[in-house]
Design an enzyme around this catalytic site. Structure first.
Site, PDB file in Angstrom:
ATOM      1  N   GLU A  79      -8.011  15.157  -2.291  1.00 54.77           N
ATOM      2  CA  GLU A  79      -7.890  15.090  -0.830  1.00 54.77           C
ATOM      3  C   GLU A  79      -6.520  15.563  -0.363  1.00 54.77           C
ATOM      4  O   GLU A  79      -5.489  15.124  -0.890  1.00 54.77           O
ATOM      5  CB  GLU A  79      -8.154  13.657  -0.362  1.00 54.77           C
ATOM      6  CG  GLU A  79      -8.261  13.520   1.142  1.00 54.77           C
ATOM      7  CD  GLU A  79      -8.777  12.142   1.561  1.00 54.77           C
ATOM      8  OE1 GLU A  79      -9.883  11.771   1.116  1.00 54.77           O
ATOM      9  OE2 GLU A  79      -8.064  11.443   2.304  1.00 54.77           O
ATOM     10  N   HIS A 118       0.865  -1.187   0.000  1.00 57.98           N
ATOM     11  CA  HIS A 118       0.000   0.000   0.000  1.00 57.98           C
ATOM     12  C   HIS A 118       0.897   1.231   0.000  1.00 57.98           C
ATOM     13  O   HIS A 118       1.659   1.462   0.942  1.00 57.98           O
ATOM     14  CB  HIS A 118      -0.892  -0.029   1.241  1.00 57.98           C
ATOM     15  CG  HIS A 118      -2.073   0.885   1.176  1.00 57.98           C
ATOM     16  ND1 HIS A 118      -3.170   0.626   0.406  1.00 57.98           N
ATOM     17  CD2 HIS A 118      -2.316   2.064   1.772  1.00 57.98           C
ATOM     18  CE1 HIS A 118      -4.066   1.598   0.545  1.00 57.98           C
ATOM     19  NE2 HIS A 118      -3.549   2.496   1.361  1.00 57.98           N
ATOM     20  N   LYS A 138     -13.907  10.321  10.324  1.00 56.79           N
ATOM     21  CA  LYS A 138     -13.209   9.109  10.768  1.00 56.79           C
ATOM     22  C   LYS A 138     -13.410   8.930  12.265  1.00 56.79           C
ATOM     23  O   LYS A 138     -13.214   9.876  13.032  1.00 56.79           O
ATOM     24  CB  LYS A 138     -11.704   9.221  10.514  1.00 56.79           C
ATOM     25  CG  LYS A 138     -11.272   9.138   9.070  1.00 56.79           C
ATOM     26  CD  LYS A 138      -9.745   9.151   8.970  1.00 56.79           C
ATOM     27  CE  LYS A 138      -9.331   9.226   7.499  1.00 56.79           C
ATOM     28  NZ  LYS A 138      -7.877   9.271   7.313  1.00 56.79           N
ATOM     29  N   LYS A 153     -10.109   5.899  -5.478  1.00 56.60           N
ATOM     30  CA  LYS A 153      -9.252   6.955  -4.938  1.00 56.60           C
ATOM     31  C   LYS A 153      -7.802   6.582  -5.223  1.00 56.60           C
ATOM     32  O   LYS A 153      -7.304   5.566  -4.724  1.00 56.60           O
ATOM     33  CB  LYS A 153      -9.458   7.097  -3.434  1.00 56.60           C
ATOM     34  CG  LYS A 153      -8.558   8.166  -2.817  1.00 56.60           C
ATOM     35  CD  LYS A 153      -8.466   8.044  -1.310  1.00 56.60           C
ATOM     36  CE  LYS A 153      -9.561   8.823  -0.638  1.00 56.60           C
ATOM     37  NZ  LYS A 153      -9.308   8.955   0.835  1.00 56.60           N
ATOM     38  N   ASP A 193      -7.965  16.238   5.183  1.00 55.74           N
ATOM     39  CA  ASP A 193      -7.935  14.987   5.940  1.00 55.74           C
ATOM     40  C   ASP A 193      -6.944  15.126   7.104  1.00 55.74           C
ATOM     41  O   ASP A 193      -7.352  15.323   8.240  1.00 55.74           O
ATOM     42  CB  ASP A 193      -7.551  13.820   5.026  1.00 55.74           C
ATOM     43  CG  ASP A 193      -7.704  12.476   5.710  1.00 55.74           C
ATOM     44  OD1 ASP A 193      -8.280  12.432   6.811  1.00 55.74           O
ATOM     45  OD2 ASP A 193      -7.246  11.452   5.163  1.00 55.74           O
ATOM     46  N   ASP A 223      -5.849  11.260  -3.582  1.00 50.90           N
ATOM     47  CA  ASP A 223      -5.416  11.649  -2.238  1.00 50.90           C
ATOM     48  C   ASP A 223      -3.924  11.922  -2.313  1.00 50.90           C
ATOM     49  O   ASP A 223      -3.131  11.022  -2.593  1.00 50.90           O
ATOM     50  CB  ASP A 223      -5.711  10.529  -1.241  1.00 50.90           C
ATOM     51  CG  ASP A 223      -5.439  10.956   0.196  1.00 50.90           C
ATOM     52  OD1 ASP A 223      -4.959  12.096   0.403  1.00 50.90           O
ATOM     53  OD2 ASP A 223      -5.727  10.166   1.111  1.00 50.90           O
ATOM     54  N   GLU A 248     -15.264   4.789   2.484  1.00 55.37           N
ATOM     55  CA  GLU A 248     -14.070   4.082   1.999  1.00 55.37           C
ATOM     56  C   GLU A 248     -13.632   3.018   3.011  1.00 55.37           C
ATOM     57  O   GLU A 248     -12.449   2.856   3.274  1.00 55.37           O
ATOM     58  CB  GLU A 248     -12.954   5.089   1.726  1.00 55.37           C
ATOM     59  CG  GLU A 248     -12.671   6.044   2.853  1.00 55.37           C
ATOM     60  CD  GLU A 248     -11.610   7.083   2.501  1.00 55.37           C
ATOM     61  OE1 GLU A 248     -11.687   7.648   1.399  1.00 55.37           O
ATOM     62  OE2 GLU A 248     -10.724   7.320   3.338  1.00 55.37           O
ATOM     63  N   LYS A 301      -3.882   7.078  -4.838  1.00 53.55           N
ATOM     64  CA  LYS A 301      -2.859   7.627  -3.959  1.00 53.55           C
ATOM     65  C   LYS A 301      -1.710   8.091  -4.840  1.00 53.55           C
ATOM     66  O   LYS A 301      -1.021   7.255  -5.457  1.00 53.55           O
ATOM     67  CB  LYS A 301      -2.389   6.563  -2.971  1.00 53.55           C
ATOM     68  CG  LYS A 301      -3.457   6.141  -1.969  1.00 53.55           C
ATOM     69  CD  LYS A 301      -3.614   7.183  -0.890  1.00 53.55           C
ATOM     70  CE  LYS A 301      -4.392   6.655   0.302  1.00 53.55           C
ATOM     71  NZ  LYS A 301      -4.513   7.657   1.368  1.00 53.55           N
TER      72      LYS A 301
HETATM   73 MG    MG Z   1      -6.462  10.789   3.221  1.00 60.28          MG
END
Ligand code: MG
Length: 396
Positions: free
Chosen positions: A246, A40, A295, A186, A271, A220, A349, A188
Site C-alpha cells: 500500500e 500505533h 474510505k 497489514k 491510499d 503499508d 480493515e 506498517k
Molecule cells: Mg494506508
C-alpha cells in the site's frame, strides 16, 4: 418504500408521497479524545491517542443523526485535515450551508457543502454520515438498506501490526490467530532504513507462517519510499509471499505508482494518493493502482464512497473497506456501506474499535471468526453512550 417514523409525527407522511420534507435544523460538533490501547506506528509518526469530531444533527421535526469525523490520530499528518479543522470547517461553513435543506435531498446537501468549502472531505463525511443516520432512522431502516440492502452480515477483517518491533508484532499476530480474530495482517513499515524494514517485515511474516501457513501479510509504507527504493526492495517482499503493497510512493507520484504497478506482479494499492470517486476515475485510467481501499472519510462520506466503489466496479478494480481509525460510530458507517456492495474480495480493515481503549457506544462493534459483524438496527445501527462522550470530550 417502507416508512416507519420513529422520531416524528406519523401524519407528516402521506400515502401519495414516500418522503416528506424535514429540514436540517442544527448541527453541533465536539472533539472527543480517546486513548489507544497501545502505541500505533507508521512511517511518518507515532501516536497514542485518537481524536475525533462527533457531529449531532437535528431536523426540524425531531430526528437526530450522529456522524464522526476522524483522521488518523486526529492530527493533520495524513491528509491535511485534523480534528480541529474538521470542527472549525463544520461550525463555520458546512453547518450554516446545509441548515434549512431537506434531510432527504442528499445531493443538495452535498452540493451546498461543496459550495461552502473546497476539499475538507473528512469534515464533509462527518456531516454526510449524520445525514445517513437520521434518514435511516426516519425510514426505520439500516443505512445499508438505502444502498440496496446488505448482501453480507459480516466482513473478513485484517489486523494492523504497527508496533515497529519484530518480537512484539509476531506475538501480537499469534494472539490474534489464537483468538480466531484475524488471519490477514497489514504491517506498517518504512520508518527508517529500507533494507532493515524489509527484513523486519519478512522475518515477522516467516515467524507467523511457521504457526499459521495460511496467514496473509501485506505492508503499508505510507509514502515512505522513492521509486528506486521500491524497485530494489518490493521484489523481496513479493518473493517472500506478501500479498499487497500500500502507497509505497509519495501521494503526488501517480506516474511512479503506475510504473511500479506495471513492473510488479504483487498488487500495488494507492491510499494517500487516491481520495474520492473523481480520483478513482483518473487513477484507474492511469493504471496507478491495482486495488482501491474505499474510505468513508477521505471519500467525502458514505454516498460518495459508494460512488467510488461503483467506479471501481466499472473499472474492474477490486476494493477493500478501509478506515482512518474511527470509533464504533465511524466504523458502523463504513460497515453499513460495505455490507451492501456487490463484492468485497479483500475484506476490510475496520479495526478502530479494537485499537481504542474505550468505546463511545453502548454495544461495541462485534468481531467473530476473523470477521467484523455489521451492526443491526436503524441508521448506523449503534447507540451512543453519552456519559462516555461527555467524559472524553475535550471541552466539558
Ligand atoms: Mg494506508
Amino acid at each position: 418504500m417502507r416508512l416507519r417514523n420513529m422520531h416524528t409525527d406519523k401524519s407528516r407522511f402521506s400515502n401519495e408521497s414516500c418522503v416528506a420534507a424535514d429540514p436540517i435544523e442544527s448541527i453541533e460538533t465536539r472533539i472527543v479524545d480517546l486513548p489507544l490501547k497501545k502505541v500505533h506506528n507508521h512511517s511518518t509518526g507515532t501516536h497514542l491517542t485518537q481524536s475525533l469530531v462527533l457531529v449531532t444533527l437535528r431536523t426540524k421535526h425531531g430526528a437526530t443523526g450522529y456522524g464522526e469525523g476522524a483522521t488518523p490520530a486526529g492530527t493533520s499528518f495524513w491528509g491535511g485535515e485534523c480534528s480541529e479543522t474538521i470542527k472549525q470547517v463544520i461550525d463555520c461553513y458546512l453547518a450554516p450551508a446545509v441548515c434549512g435543506i431537506d434531510i432527504f435531498a442528499h445531493e443538495s446537501i452535498l452540493k451546498a457543502m461543496d459550495r461552502a468549502s473546497a476539499a475538507n472531505n473528512f469534515a464533509k463525511a462527518a456531516v454526510d454520515v449524520a445525514v445517513h443516520d437520521a434518514v435511516g432512522k426516519l425510514h426505520g431502516l439500516p443505512v445499508s438498506a438505502l444502498y440496496g440492502g446488505r448482501v453480507r452480515t459480516s466482513i473478513p477483517v485484517l489486523w494492523a501490526l504497527a508496533s515497529g518491533d519484530l518480537d512484539s508484532d509476531v506475538e501480537d499476530a499469534k494472539r490474534q490467530l489464537e483468538a480466531r480474530r484475524h488471519r490477514t495482517f497489514k504491517m506498517k513499515i518504512g520508518m527508517g532504513d529500507a533494507s532493515k524494514e524489509t527484513a523486519r517485515a519478512i522475518q515477522t511474516a516467516e515467524a507467523v507462517w511457521k504457526v499459521e501457513p495460511t496467514a496473509v501479510f501485506t505492508v503499508d509504507l505510507n509514502q515512505a519510499w522513492d521509486e528506486p527504493t521500491c524497485m530494489r526492495f518490493l521484489p523481496r517482499l513479493e518473493s517472500a509471499g506478501f500479498a499487497m503493497i500500500e502507497q509505497p510512493l509519495p501521494r503526488w507520484n501517480h506516474e511512479g505508482m503506475a510504473r511500479v504497478a506495471a513492473r510488479m506482479d504483487i498488487p500495488i494499492s494507492a491510499d494517500e494518493g487516491l481520495w474520492d470517486f473523481h480520483d478513482a476515475y483518473t487513477s484507474f485510467k492511469a493504471c496507478s493502482t491495482d486495488l482501491y481501499g474505499v474510505k468513508v472519510g477521505k471519500g467525502g462520506g458514505i454516498r460518495r464512497a459508494y460512488k467510488a466503489a461503483a467506479v471501481a466496479e466499472a473499472a474492474g478494480v477490486p476494493i477493500y473497506g478501509s478506515m482512518a481509525l474511527e470509533s464504533s460510530i465511524g466504523t458502523a458507517a463504513g460497515l453499513q456501506l460495505f455490507s451492501a456492495l456487490p463484492e468485497m474480495p479483500w475484506g476490510c480493515e475496520m479495526i478502530g474499535p479494537l485499537l481504542l481503549a474505550d468505546d463511545l457506544t453502548t454495544v461495541p462493534i462485534s468481531y467473530c471468526e476473523y470477521e467484523v459483524v455489521v451492526p443491526n438496527g436503524c441508521g448506523l445501527g449503534v447507540e451512543l453512550d453519552h456519559e462516555k462522550i461527555e467524559h472524553y470530550s475535550r471541552e466539558k
